[in-house]
Scaffold this active site. Structure first.
Site, mmCIF file in Angstrom:
data_model
loop_
_atom_site.group_PDB
_atom_site.id
_atom_site.type_symbol
_atom_site.label_atom_id
_atom_site.label_comp_id
_atom_site.label_asym_id
_atom_site.label_seq_id
_atom_site.Cartn_x
_atom_site.Cartn_y
_atom_site.Cartn_z
ATOM 1 N N ARG A 57 0.828 -1.212 0.000
ATOM 2 C CA ARG A 57 0.000 0.000 0.000
ATOM 3 C C ARG A 57 0.857 1.255 0.000
ATOM 4 N NH1 ARG A 57 -1.880 0.943 5.915
ATOM 5 N NH2 ARG A 57 -0.336 -0.240 7.051
ATOM 6 N N ARG A 90 15.245 -2.875 2.484
ATOM 7 C CA ARG A 90 15.117 -3.491 3.813
ATOM 8 C C ARG A 90 15.916 -4.794 3.883
ATOM 9 N NH1 ARG A 90 9.361 -1.889 4.626
ATOM 10 N NH2 ARG A 90 9.116 -0.325 3.011
ATOM 11 N N ASP A 136 11.264 -7.226 7.413
ATOM 12 C CA ASP A 136 10.826 -6.310 6.347
ATOM 13 C C ASP A 136 10.665 -4.889 6.883
ATOM 14 O OD1 ASP A 136 8.688 -7.887 7.644
ATOM 15 O OD2 ASP A 136 7.351 -6.452 6.671
ATOM 16 N N ASP A 180 8.757 2.233 9.406
ATOM 17 C CA ASP A 180 7.459 1.575 9.580
ATOM 18 C C ASP A 180 6.917 1.724 10.998
ATOM 19 O OD1 ASP A 180 5.975 0.782 7.533
ATOM 20 O OD2 ASP A 180 6.964 -1.138 7.223
HETATM 21 P P1 AMP Z 1 3.444 -3.634 7.917
HETATM 22 O O1 AMP Z 1 2.827 -4.388 9.027
HETATM 23 O O2 AMP Z 1 2.914 -2.256 7.743
HETATM 24 O O3 AMP Z 1 4.927 -3.678 7.939
HETATM 25 O O4 AMP Z 1 2.974 -4.377 6.576
HETATM 26 C C1 AMP Z 1 3.300 -5.703 6.268
HETATM 27 C C2 AMP Z 1 2.934 -6.010 4.815
HETATM 28 O O5 AMP Z 1 1.516 -5.892 4.627
HETATM 29 C C3 AMP Z 1 3.550 -5.052 3.806
HETATM 30 O O6 AMP Z 1 3.857 -5.794 2.659
HETATM 31 C C4 AMP Z 1 2.450 -4.056 3.562
HETATM 32 O O7 AMP Z 1 2.583 -3.424 2.319
HETATM 33 C C5 AMP Z 1 1.221 -4.956 3.612
HETATM 34 N N1 AMP Z 1 -0.001 -4.209 3.996
HETATM 35 C C6 AMP Z 1 -0.321 -3.712 5.209
HETATM 36 N N2 AMP Z 1 -1.523 -3.101 5.177
HETATM 37 C C7 AMP Z 1 -1.983 -3.201 3.910
HETATM 38 C C8 AMP Z 1 -3.158 -2.762 3.237
HETATM 39 N N3 AMP Z 1 -4.120 -2.094 3.851
HETATM 40 N N4 AMP Z 1 -3.271 -3.051 1.919
HETATM 41 C C9 AMP Z 1 -2.315 -3.733 1.254
HETATM 42 N N5 AMP Z 1 -1.190 -4.173 1.839
HETATM 43 C C10 AMP Z 1 -1.013 -3.922 3.147
HETATM 44 MG MG MG Z 2 6.299 -2.897 6.874
#
Ligand code: AMP
Ligand code: MG
Length: 486
Positions: free
Chosen positions: A85, A175, A246, A256
């Site tokens: 996203r 990353r 990541d 993040d």
């Molecule tokens: P995060 O927990 O923010 O580090 O996200 C982990 C993974 O989930 C990453 O690949 C993000 O891009 C994906 N992600 C988190 N929220 C969304 C969302 N609302 N739509 C699409 N991908 C998401």
């Molecule tokens: Mg992330």
């Protein structure tokens, strides 16, 4: 505005070309003037900001992509994550020559979105915006945030919320998980390419390292930066909450911001993420987790360290083992400085430990205790300090030993105070503060975001009119919980 797109010149397996999806009726909510100035963007108007980062009108020279990466999430390997996203609009070349990824979070679905909607809600963009700028104000390496754009687009999380975007800036968003992505896909050739790319654009000091030594030198550099970063987190009481690989920057930046939290009272076992049931990412586990994450990165470099696999492994293990000591050195020196001790000595360990034990046992506010100590270290009867503790007798004993230690160095009380004030912020972003800014913003009032941004960009300065933010959190804030949903 001059864009370059070095990442999209890499092989096509590094990313997917995407177009951001416009948000309904976007409007600018906040604009980080200090950062805009550094970028030479001070002339940008709110309508332009909303147009480019909400209505997604393309900027000249921008070639939007979503980057591919993998990662270990809560210890388990996930082979494909990627920008689900966030969309990299391009790399801005600032007047200083600094290269900045313009990474738009909440810009709509990408091939890596899996089942997600590609959106970010206003609540989470405010949390990231404020905290990244707070960390920068504290002198801690971090991604930055230039603007929040709000919208009337409905986004469903636990309840109905509004979609927003956050324009996140970082020299690069590569990353640990980017390396893991290629390693586990057996696309080994891409790993040295990634290192070359980093050296060319982001780690120029490694340019002179011989080809054969590059992977090891790169790993050492990442490890050093990570050790310094985590020590800074621990010193200021910052808990990241989701230290998956990541979410670990190879440049050693905080990246993040999800369910992060700053310590209020000193609790080494603090878990800020309510979805982290085992406490994998508890505050006091961060150094050990960083080291674990480094070993994941190291694994991906193994084929390139030495022609002899066993020898390569031994070198990597040795390097990973250095992490603990490097981290400890940064932490010890930084902790001494917080106490007004210019040069850490081994015997100071006990003084450090006892102070932390006192704070923990008597549930004393971490930030406040240090800040009060800045002003009371040379007093006979430091009433303001003792008032923080319910059991004074023990703190009196510690304080006497502490004063004795201070007397061993050739510094005037004033110099000690100056040193301490530079290492102990008066203001941190407590959860309840972000919460208040969010609740007001959800009602259309963005004033609190501006107030907190200004406050947190200068957290070591006295800002008398905003002194209420230096207090411990109010009672109601104790029940606040922060989830991963964003
Ligand atoms: P995060 O927990 O923010 O580090 O996200 C982990 C993974 O989930 C990453 O690949 C993000 O891009 C994906 N992600 C988190 N929220 C969304 C969302 N609302 N739509 C699409 N991908 C998401
Ligand atoms: Mg992330």
């Amino acid at each position: 505005m001059q864009f370059d797109n070095s990442y999209s010149r890499l092989h096509s397996s590094f990313y997917s070309k995407v177009e951001p999806t416009p948000l309904a009726n976007p409007f600018m909510i906040s604009w980080n003037r200090n950062l805009a100035y550094e970028l030479g963007l001070e002339g940008m108007q709110p309508e332009q900001v909303a147009n480019h980062f909400g209505a997604m009108e393309p900027m000249p020279g921008s070639e939007p992509i979503a980057a591919a990466y993998a990662g270990h999430q809560f210890g388990h390997f996930v082979p494909q994550l990627g920008d689900g996203r966030s969309i990299l609009l391009g790399e801005l070349l600032a007047p200083s020559g600094q290269r900045w990824d313009f990474h738009l979070k909440g810009a709509g679905p990408t091939p890596y979105s899996r089942r997600g909607d590609g959106r970010a809600v206003l609540r989470s963009t405010i949390r990231e915006y404020l905290c990244s700028e707070a960390m920068h104000g504290l002198g801690i390496p971090t991604t930055r945030a230039l603007t929040i754009v709000g919208s009337e687009e409905e986004v469903y999380r636990e309840s109905l919320e509004y979609g927003a975007t956050l324009l996140r800036l970082s020299p690069t968003h590569i990353r640990f998980g980017t390396f893991e992505y290629f390693y586990y896909k057996n696309q080994f050739d891409h790993i040295p390419q990634l290192i070359d790319h980093l050296v060319q654009y982001h780690l120029p000091d490694l340019q002179d390292v011989a080809e054969k030594e590059r992977s090891m030198a790169f790993f050492r550099e990442v490890s050093k930066r990570t050790a310094a970063l985590i020590a800074q987190w621990q010193l200021v009481g910052f808990s990241h909450g989701v230290m998956n690989t990541d979410n670990m920057s190879v440049l050693g930046l905080t990246i993040d911001y999800g369910p992060y939290g700053f310590l209020d009272h000193y609790d080494p076992n603090f878990i800020c993420n309510h979805s982290d049931h085992t406490g994998r990412y508890a505050f006091n586990r961060q150094p050990e987790i960083a080291q674990w994450n480094l070993s994941c990165l190291g694994q991906t470099l193994l084929p390139f360290i030495s022609d002899d696999v066993e020898q390569g492994k031994a070198q990597l293990v040795e390097e990973i083992e250095c992490f603990q000591e490097r981290y400890q050195q940064h932490f010890n020196q930084g902790f001494s400085n917080k106490l007004g001790i210019e040069q850490y000595q081994k015997e100071d360990q006990r003084l450090h430990r006892q102070w932390l034990d006192l704070l923990e046992q008597q549930q004393v506010d971490y930030t406040l205790a240090f800040r009060i100590l800045c002003h009371t270290h040379s007093e006979q009867e430091p009433v303001a300090l003792f008032e923080l503790f319910s059991d004074r007798a023990v703190v009196i004993g510690w304080f006497k030993r502490y004063q004795k230690r201070l007397a061993q160095q050739q510094m005037t009380p004033r110099q000690v105070t100056t040193l301490m004030l530079a290492h102990n912020p008066k203001y941190i972003l407590r959860n309840y503060m972000a919460q208040q800014a969010i609740e007001a913003a959800e009602q259309g009032d963005y004033g609190e975001i501006e107030r907190l941004l200004k406050l947190l960009q200068a957290p070591f300065d006295e800002q008398r009119d905003l002194d209420r933010y230096a207090e411990p959190p109010p009672q109601w804030a104790k029940s606040l919980s922060v989830s991963c949903s964003s």
